[in-house]
Design a protein around this motif. Sequence first.
Motif, PDB file in Angstrom:
ATOM      1  N   LEU B  97       0.834  -1.202   0.000  1.00  0.00           N
ATOM      2  CA  LEU B  97       0.000   0.000   0.000  1.00  0.00           C
ATOM      3  C   LEU B  97       0.873   1.258   0.000  1.00  0.00           C
ATOM      4  CD1 LEU B  97      -2.831  -1.072   2.472  1.00  0.00           C
ATOM      5  CD2 LEU B  97      -2.848  -1.131  -0.017  1.00  0.00           C
ATOM      6  N   ALA B 101      -0.070   0.606  -4.164  1.00  0.00           N
ATOM      7  CA  ALA B 101      -1.164  -0.285  -4.547  1.00  0.00           C
ATOM      8  C   ALA B 101      -2.494   0.334  -4.130  1.00  0.00           C
ATOM      9  CB  ALA B 101      -0.988  -1.653  -3.887  1.00  0.00           C
ATOM     10  N   SER B 102      -3.510   0.157  -4.931  1.00  0.00           N
ATOM     11  CA  SER B 102      -4.812   0.747  -4.636  1.00  0.00           C
ATOM     12  C   SER B 102      -5.772  -0.243  -4.005  1.00  0.00           C
ATOM     13  CB  SER B 102      -5.435   1.302  -5.912  1.00  0.00           C
ATOM     14  OG  SER B 102      -4.633   2.338  -6.413  1.00  0.00           O
ATOM     15  N   GLY B 103      -5.359  -1.483  -3.921  1.00  0.00           N
ATOM     16  CA  GLY B 103      -6.219  -2.494  -3.322  1.00  0.00           C
ATOM     17  C   GLY B 103      -5.416  -3.747  -3.070  1.00  0.00           C
ATOM     18  N   GLU B 120     -14.292  -1.290  -8.950  1.00  0.00           N
ATOM     19  CA  GLU B 120     -14.271  -0.418  -7.778  1.00  0.00           C
ATOM     20  C   GLU B 120     -13.004   0.435  -7.731  1.00  0.00           C
ATOM     21  OE1 GLU B 120     -14.233  -1.696  -3.431  1.00  0.00           O
ATOM     22  OE2 GLU B 120     -16.159  -2.458  -4.124  1.00  0.00           O
ATOM     23  N   GLY B 124     -12.229   4.803  -7.934  1.00  0.00           N
ATOM     24  CA  GLY B 124     -11.670   5.511  -6.789  1.00  0.00           C
ATOM     25  C   GLY B 124     -11.822   4.796  -5.457  1.00  0.00           C
ATOM     26  N   GLY B 125     -12.257   3.550  -5.502  1.00  0.00           N
ATOM     27  CA  GLY B 125     -12.404   2.797  -4.253  1.00  0.00           C
ATOM     28  C   GLY B 125     -11.090   2.181  -3.819  1.00  0.00           C
ATOM     29  N   GLY B 126     -11.127   1.453  -2.731  1.00  0.00           N
ATOM     30  CA  GLY B 126      -9.929   0.785  -2.237  1.00  0.00           C
ATOM     31  C   GLY B 126     -10.280  -0.612  -1.791  1.00  0.00           C
ATOM     32  N   PRO B 127     -10.536  -1.498  -2.748  1.00  0.00           N
ATOM     33  CA  PRO B 127     -11.024  -2.834  -2.380  1.00  0.00           C
ATOM     34  C   PRO B 127      -9.989  -3.659  -1.624  1.00  0.00           C
ATOM     35  CG  PRO B 127     -10.460  -2.732  -4.705  1.00  0.00           C
ATOM     36  CD  PRO B 127     -10.369  -1.332  -4.190  1.00  0.00           C
ATOM     37  N   MET B 128     -10.468  -4.369  -0.637  1.00  0.00           N
ATOM     38  CA  MET B 128      -9.605  -5.255   0.160  1.00  0.00           C
ATOM     39  C   MET B 128     -10.373  -6.523   0.473  1.00  0.00           C
ATOM     40  SD  MET B 128      -8.250  -2.642   3.054  1.00  0.00           S
ATOM     41  CE  MET B 128      -9.449  -1.332   2.829  1.00  0.00           C
ATOM     42  N   ILE B 130     -11.586  -9.370   3.077  1.00  0.00           N
ATOM     43  CA  ILE B 130     -12.077  -9.199   4.447  1.00  0.00           C
ATOM     44  C   ILE B 130     -10.951  -9.271   5.465  1.00  0.00           C
ATOM     45  CG2 ILE B 130     -13.449 -10.358   6.227  1.00  0.00           C
ATOM     46  CD1 ILE B 130     -15.461 -11.079   4.031  1.00  0.00           C
ATOM     47  N   ALA B 133      -8.753  -6.182   5.338  1.00  0.00           N
ATOM     48  CA  ALA B 133      -9.431  -5.030   5.942  1.00  0.00           C
ATOM     49  C   ALA B 133      -9.316  -5.086   7.458  1.00  0.00           C
ATOM     50  CB  ALA B 133     -10.891  -5.007   5.518  1.00  0.00           C
ATOM     51  N   ARG B 134      -9.407  -6.289   7.997  1.00  0.00           N
ATOM     52  CA  ARG B 134      -9.275  -6.450   9.441  1.00  0.00           C
ATOM     53  C   ARG B 134      -7.898  -5.994   9.919  1.00  0.00           C
ATOM     54  NH1 ARG B 134      -8.842 -12.147  10.346  1.00  0.00           N
ATOM     55  NH2 ARG B 134      -6.654 -11.650  10.041  1.00  0.00           N
ATOM     56  N   VAL B 136      -5.824  -3.987   8.380  1.00  0.00           N
ATOM     57  CA  VAL B 136      -5.679  -2.564   8.131  1.00  0.00           C
ATOM     58  C   VAL B 136      -6.377  -1.752   9.218  1.00  0.00           C
ATOM     59  CG1 VAL B 136      -6.439  -0.714   6.586  1.00  0.00           C
ATOM     60  CG2 VAL B 136      -5.306  -2.727   5.647  1.00  0.00           C
ATOM     61  N   ILE B 137      -7.574  -2.163   9.577  1.00  0.00           N
ATOM     62  CA  ILE B 137      -8.305  -1.440  10.623  1.00  0.00           C
ATOM     63  C   ILE B 137      -7.615  -1.604  11.966  1.00  0.00           C
ATOM     64  CG2 ILE B 137     -10.413  -1.563  12.028  1.00  0.00           C
ATOM     65  CD1 ILE B 137     -12.029  -1.302   9.642  1.00  0.00           C
TER      66      ILE B 137
END
Lengths: 208, 208
Positions: B97, B101-103, B120, B124-128, B130, B133-134, B136-137
């Motif tokens: 990232l 990288a955008s996703g 996506e 302009g999205g940022g697909p990940m 699941i 995403a966990r 990253v959050i």
Amino acid sequence: MARTIKVSIIEDDETLRDGYAFLIGATEGYDVISTYCSYDEASKKIATDKPDVILLDIELPGVNGIDAIPKLKKLLPNCYVLILTVYESEKQIFNALANGASGYLTKNTPSTKIIESIKEVREGGGPMSINIARLVIRSFQKNQESPLSKRETQILELIGEGKSRAQIANELFIDLETVRSHIKNIYLKLDVNSRADAIKLARQNKLI
Amino acid sequence: MARTIKVSIIEDDETLRDGYAFLIGATEGYDVISTYCSYDEASKKIATDKPDVILLDIELPGVNGIDAIPKLKKLLPNCYVLILTVYESEKQIFNALANGASGYLTKNTPSTKIIESIKEVREGGGPMSINIARLVIRSFQKNQESPLSKRETQILELIGEGKSRAQIANELFIDLETVRSHIKNIYLKLDVNSRADAIKLARQNKLI
DNA sequence: TCATAAATCCCCCAAATAGGGGGATACTAT
DNA sequence: ATAGTATCCCCCTATTTGGGGGATTTATGA
């Protein structure tokens, strides 16, 4: 794993609150066990509700959603908090996540995605709306056109870790004077004359 | 916005490469314009392909995927890079990232999700995935059980910005000696005796 | 080939800074 | 009452910083 997911909703807008409650409650496998219009109201009873997931609004009367997150997590350590809001400011998002939110959805999110996200969060995922994911990913991306060389960037990173010239020299197996030279060049390029200013500028421009 | 999305794939496993190419190419609105088995091979021709989105593997012969990202972005500044890999280590993800990288998708991602993510990312999205995403959050979440008080945390944050005691005192409108006291207490609680060690420990344990 | 940038190392200097001691006082919450 | 927090005060020395002034070597590109 086919247990019913117990959901609580904290949202001050009655229409939205009832809407979500209806939508989620009507879905197989989901149970809306309580709804509240503020944190202050929720705090009295939510500990006995024992929800699996809390849908939380940010713009609330009294304690706002961001500040409510750590309080809710204290009352219910094993509960997941999913933010559902219109706010999309970077600060709000990052504060919500820092405070312990497990996901962040904006209110234009289709209801199917909301319902899916509730399940996802309980399974250890981190659901986000598309626009939020974009912001989150961007927050990681470094500036590709840094004026600094690799070595300079590396040294600035170590400065950002609070290290002294001597520590940096040791870590990189180079002379103390070499570190000095690099720092001088960094200051020249960034047009600053202190560590703090260099770090600030570098973080602002994502050079490090 | 109904333009066909031009996709290039860089993936060394032939079976996977052909599989993705077939799946995506067969979808309405998507066009796989080229496939490569390494960055080295891709670098020669990809600039003339002008893809909208590149699906990029990480484990590649020669230049690995992580290092390939900035090179690809240089060749094609307006192209989005979507990582598709089995690697799930935090370092790999954050490096990818940071490099642009955008996703980030893992290879167990269902094909419908891959195809959706390509669209996506271009919007302009940022697909990940699941699980990504966990992670990253989580990287945003602060430790809720910090031994430090609010003031101490605040001061440690300023130390992390490279600020001196005097600067901190000015910023917080308190005496220089008060800052000293707080720092002494921070060092006591964290069992360290230097700024660098305090920052390191605090970052490791997400106290700041 | 010649200039430029990068990475390495060397010297001078004074002022600021950090960290280790030793305290005190007032407020808050338990 | 006791503990924690936030505030302020004094002693001290060694370390660190940043501003000057250089040099050399190795790449890299025009």
